[in-house]
Write a protein that holds these residues in place. Structure first.
Motif: not given
Length: 276
Positions: A7, A10, A32-36, A92, A95-96, A145, A223
């Motif tokens: 955390d 980031y 979107s908050v999820a990808i910021r 990141t 994950r992506y 995503r 998003c």
């Protein structure tokens, strides 16, 4: 404790973004908050590399950049880094499923900046791909995503937008690039120097890139659409301001968009976003 560290990683990337780029920071806050956090991680990494080649003149920049590349490779292998910016970025990337070729091409362009030279058209295309288009493609990976078909479909539009952004930055930063860093990116400026004719030729390319990119923005997932459209409007406004500035003045002052204008553009983006 591991979650706390990730955390924090980031958060560091978010702080880097807000300190170095108000326009990019505003655009990212519209995502979107999820990808910021992932987009902040991408910006943090590319900003760190860019600072090494552009600002660390009292140090061996080549060694520092090579060390950054080595540390990034190690972080991918280990799944962690003690450098918070690298830690957020490698997390990141994993994950992506961001392609290694995109990161390698970016670092290749950064290495090109270590030995200032006049670019021909081939080198310019290579540089713009590595320094800007791949950054847009990294972000696109985050936006879709992991949807490979959607990524393939939107890839040309994301590349065009990244190219437009970079070319605009070249024009607005030409004073510092030429006089401070001894870089001449546009081949048009190598012989005749900057004049209204070759400035307009470059602007025509930029406007074409923007027209192509706009088609892709309309197809982005919800998003990401508002954030990207906000950045698009900001850079389009910057392009028009550059268009209105006489060529000889670009070597005397840096064109910018006022904070008030940025807020107006944000409002326009929010309204228009509902209909695209």
């Amino acid at each position: 404790m591991e979650k706390l560290y990730f955390d924090l990683s980031y958060t560091v990337s978010r702080l880097v973004t807000s300190r170095y780029s108000t326009s990019f920071s505003i655009g990212t806050r519209c995502l979107s908050v999820a990808i910021r956090p992932a987009v902040y991680a991408v910006y943090g990494f590319v900003r760190l590399a860019d600072e090494i080649v552009d600002s660390f003149h009292g140090y061996d920049r080549r060694v520092l950049l090579e060390e950054l590349e080595q540390q990034y490779t190690q972080s991918l292998e280990r799944g962690i880094s003690t450098n918070p910016i690298l830690n957020a970025f490698q997390h990141t990337v994993r994950r992506y499923d961001i392609d290694r070729e995109l990161v390698d091409s970016f670092l290749c362009s950064m290495k090109m900046d270590l030995q200032p030279e006049e670019f021909d058209s081939g080198k310019l295309r290579q540089y713009i791909y590595g320094s800007a288009e791949v950054v847009g493609l990294m972000c696109l990976k985050i936006f879709v995503r992991g949807d490979r078909e959607q990524y393939r479909k939107l890839k040309p539009y994301a590349a065009s937008l990244g190219a437009a952004f970079q070319k605009v930055n070249f024009l607005r930063d030409i004073r510092n690039d030429v006089l401070g860093l001894h870089r001449v990116y546009f081949p048009e400026f190598s012989g005749a120097g900057i004049n209204e004719t070759n400035k307009q030729r470059i602007l025509a390319e930029i406007y074409r890139d923007f027209r192509t990119a706009e088609k892709g923005i309309r197809q982005l997932p919800r998003c990401a659409r508002l954030g990207v459209y906000t950045a698009y409007l900001y850079y389009l406004s910057l392009t028009r301001a550059t268009d209105k500035t006489p060529a000889e003045l670009l070597l005397q002052r840096r064109v910018r968009v006022s904070d008030r204008k940025k807020l107006v553009l944000l409002g326009k983006a929010c309204i228009t976003h509902k209909f695209i």
